[in-house]
Design a protein around this motif. Structure first.
Motif, PDB file in Angstrom:
ATOM      1  N   ALA A 109      -7.977  10.998   4.845  1.00  0.00           N
ATOM      2  CA  ALA A 109      -7.160   9.620   6.271  1.00  0.00           C
ATOM      3  C   ALA A 109      -7.932   8.381   7.147  1.00  0.00           C
ATOM      4  O   ALA A 109      -7.572   7.710   6.773  1.00  0.00           O
ATOM      5  CB  ALA A 109      -6.442  10.203   7.160  1.00  0.00           C
ATOM      6  N   ASN A 110      -8.996   8.549   7.276  1.00  0.00           N
ATOM      7  CA  ASN A 110      -9.705   7.662   8.130  1.00  0.00           C
ATOM      8  C   ASN A 110     -10.353   6.645   6.570  1.00  0.00           C
ATOM      9  O   ASN A 110     -10.206   5.125   7.205  1.00  0.00           O
ATOM     10  CB  ASN A 110     -10.678   8.482   9.053  1.00  0.00           C
ATOM     11  N   LEU A 111     -11.130   7.059   5.977  1.00  0.00           N
ATOM     12  CA  LEU A 111     -11.084   6.172   4.614  1.00  0.00           C
ATOM     13  C   LEU A 111      -9.805   5.417   3.776  1.00  0.00           C
ATOM     14  O   LEU A 111     -10.260   3.869   4.184  1.00  0.00           O
ATOM     15  CB  LEU A 111     -11.812   7.216   3.599  1.00  0.00           C
ATOM     16  N   ALA A 112      -8.347   6.721   3.744  1.00  0.00           N
ATOM     17  CA  ALA A 112      -7.707   6.001   3.644  1.00  0.00           C
ATOM     18  C   ALA A 112      -7.289   4.442   4.033  1.00  0.00           C
ATOM     19  O   ALA A 112      -7.195   3.325   3.691  1.00  0.00           O
ATOM     20  CB  ALA A 112      -6.194   6.673   2.906  1.00  0.00           C
ATOM     21  N   TRP A 113      -6.672   4.751   5.644  1.00  0.00           N
ATOM     22  CA  TRP A 113      -6.744   3.593   6.480  1.00  0.00           C
ATOM     23  C   TRP A 113      -7.765   3.045   6.439  1.00  0.00           C
ATOM     24  O   TRP A 113      -7.215   1.518   6.614  1.00  0.00           O
ATOM     25  CB  TRP A 113      -6.339   4.437   8.067  1.00  0.00           C
ATOM     26  N   ASN A 114      -8.780   2.616   7.066  1.00  0.00           N
ATOM     27  CA  ASN A 114     -10.067   2.141   6.436  1.00  0.00           C
ATOM     28  C   ASN A 114      -9.284   0.661   5.682  1.00  0.00           C
ATOM     29  O   ASN A 114      -9.852   0.070   5.279  1.00  0.00           O
ATOM     30  CB  ASN A 114     -11.118   2.265   7.215  1.00  0.00           C
ATOM     31  N   ARG A 115      -9.749   1.538   4.528  1.00  0.00           N
ATOM     32  CA  ARG A 115      -9.151   0.866   3.244  1.00  0.00           C
ATOM     33  C   ARG A 115      -7.741  -0.067   3.337  1.00  0.00           C
ATOM     34  O   ARG A 115      -7.690  -1.106   2.979  1.00  0.00           O
ATOM     35  CB  ARG A 115      -9.503   1.370   2.330  1.00  0.00           C
ATOM     36  N   THR A 116      -6.685   0.413   3.732  1.00  0.00           N
ATOM     37  CA  THR A 116      -5.617  -0.589   4.096  1.00  0.00           C
ATOM     38  C   THR A 116      -5.589  -1.595   4.658  1.00  0.00           C
ATOM     39  O   THR A 116      -5.457  -2.558   4.711  1.00  0.00           O
ATOM     40  CB  THR A 116      -4.600   0.857   4.938  1.00  0.00           C
ATOM     41  N   ILE A 117      -6.269  -0.869   5.318  1.00  0.00           N
ATOM     42  CA  ILE A 117      -6.549  -2.519   6.850  1.00  0.00           C
ATOM     43  C   ILE A 117      -7.166  -3.875   6.353  1.00  0.00           C
ATOM     44  O   ILE A 117      -7.539  -5.178   5.852  1.00  0.00           O
ATOM     45  CB  ILE A 117      -6.850  -1.734   8.050  1.00  0.00           C
ATOM     46  N   GLU A 118      -8.578  -3.249   5.426  1.00  0.00           N
ATOM     47  CA  GLU A 118      -8.780  -3.816   4.818  1.00  0.00           C
ATOM     48  C   GLU A 118      -8.603  -4.711   3.927  1.00  0.00           C
ATOM     49  O   GLU A 118      -8.667  -5.957   3.579  1.00  0.00           O
ATOM     50  CB  GLU A 118     -10.259  -3.408   3.781  1.00  0.00           C
ATOM     51  N   PHE A 119      -7.676  -3.799   2.917  1.00  0.00           N
ATOM     52  CA  PHE A 119      -6.619  -4.808   1.977  1.00  0.00           C
ATOM     53  C   PHE A 119      -5.978  -5.739   2.374  1.00  0.00           C
ATOM     54  O   PHE A 119      -5.792  -6.726   2.366  1.00  0.00           O
ATOM     55  CB  PHE A 119      -5.513  -3.576   0.989  1.00  0.00           C
ATOM     56  N   PHE A 120      -5.256  -5.330   4.065  1.00  0.00           N
ATOM     57  CA  PHE A 120      -3.888  -6.237   4.526  1.00  0.00           C
ATOM     58  C   PHE A 120      -5.062  -7.986   5.058  1.00  0.00           C
ATOM     59  O   PHE A 120      -4.725  -8.882   4.896  1.00  0.00           O
ATOM     60  CB  PHE A 120      -3.483  -5.738   5.889  1.00  0.00           C
ATOM     61  N   VAL A 127       0.937  -1.055  -0.220  1.00  0.00           N
ATOM     62  CA  VAL A 127       0.246  -0.070  -0.013  1.00  0.00           C
ATOM     63  C   VAL A 127       1.027   0.992   0.007  1.00  0.00           C
ATOM     64  O   VAL A 127       1.366   1.747   1.161  1.00  0.00           O
ATOM     65  CB  VAL A 127      -0.734   0.452   1.030  1.00  0.00           C
ATOM     66  N   PRO A 128       1.157   2.133  -1.096  1.00  0.00           N
ATOM     67  CA  PRO A 128       2.294   2.789  -1.791  1.00  0.00           C
ATOM     68  C   PRO A 128       1.229   4.412  -1.294  1.00  0.00           C
ATOM     69  O   PRO A 128       0.363   4.167  -2.249  1.00  0.00           O
ATOM     70  CB  PRO A 128       2.685   2.781  -3.064  1.00  0.00           C
TER      71      PRO A 128
END
Length: 295
Positions: A279-290, A206-207
């Motif tokens: 930021a919150n949307l991007a981070w939630n997407r990041t954790i979902e991705f992982f 996730v860059p």
């Protein structure tokens, strides 16, 4: 010094800060150019105070958070990079082995913001390692200005080796299940892209607003990607069309999110570039991705 409201800061000031933060302006020139925006009730001192990072009040996860088993510094070896490297290893409170995430800092070393991101990963159920690429030079010096100056004294390709070594360290750690991804910001976004190029067994990258690899390098990517960009970040975004073409041509599994109306660094909650909603949307997407790709 009272900080200004984000809405009171002209976009040109954010652009100036971006140039300064990426070593395209020295501090003296930055201050001189910034002074032209000190008009009306806005002073140069208030502008400077507002634009500089606040590490005192912005931590979201404390080291003793109940969701963490521990968050401590460790040393590991980077034989092709800088030798001995220190990083912050954060473990989730859950028992048993966990998937791992390498957290890659910006162009200023392992500052408190990136340490906090490492703990956020652990709070979400991942064992994380946030290395300090400045460790061979003495480590993050305590201020971002000094950190940027220090990081310019290291080759980015050598630092890439340090983060690849971090991947190997985390992958074989007794508390890791062997499934490891990477998230990186700015310089760390480029590192995340390049780790995907170099590591066929990387489980996901996730860059955030990171520089892109060449088309030839992109052809080697096996890991799924979640690519995060800021719409106002023209400098980094200019490389996206070519990168996207290479990813499509080589059938790489990727998704790109462009966040409207936000600046480079929008995830960093220590500066006024921060945008809470994005930021919150991007981070939630990041954790979902992982969660989807590492577990």
């Amino acid at each position: 010094m009272k900080k200004l409201n984000k809405e009171d800061i002209p976009q040109e000031v954010f652009d100036l800060y971006d140039y300064y933060a990426h070593n395209k302006l020295d501090r003296r020139t930055f201050v001189e150019k910034l002074s032209t925006y000190a008009v009306g009730g806005i002073t140069l001192a208030s502008l400077m105070s507002t634009m500089m990072p606040d590490y005192i009040t912005t931590a979201t996860i404390q080291p003793d958070d109940e969701r963490l088993q521990s968050s401590d510094y460790v040393l590991y070896n980077s034989p092709k990079g800088g030798g001995e490297i220190r990083g912050l290893l954060s473990k989730p409170a859950s028992k048993g082995k966990s998937p791992g995430i390498v957290v890659v800092h910006e162009n200023r070393g392992l500052n408190p913001y990136i340490e906090d991101v490492g703990r956020r990963c652990a709070a979400a159920g991942f064992i994380s390692l946030a290395p300090d690429a400045l460790w061979p030079l003495g480590g993050y010096p305590g201020t971002d200005d000094e950190g940027r100056d220090m990081q310019r004294n290291r080759s980015r390709d050598e630092m890439l080796e340090d983060f690849i070594a971090a991947f190997e360290y985390l992958k074989t750690h007794p508390d890791c299940d062997g499934n490891v991804g990477v998230v990186g910001f700015c310089f760390g976004g480029w590192i995340a892209n390049m780790m995907a190029v170099r590591l066929p067994d990387l489980k996901g990258a996730v860059p955030f607003y990171g520089g892109q690899p060449s088309a030839e390098e992109a052809a080697k990517i096996k890991a799924p990607l979640m690519i995060q960009y800021a719409s106002l970040d023209e400098r980094v975004n200019a490389g996206w069309p070519e990168y996207e073409a290479a990813l499509k041509a080589n059938q790489v599994n990727y998704v790109m999110h462009m966040y409207p109306g936000v600046n480079h660094g929008f995830h960093n909650n220590t500066t006024p570039r921060y945008d809470e909603e994005a930021a919150n949307l991007a981070w939630n997407r990041t954790i979902e991705f992982f969660n989807e790709n590492l577990k």
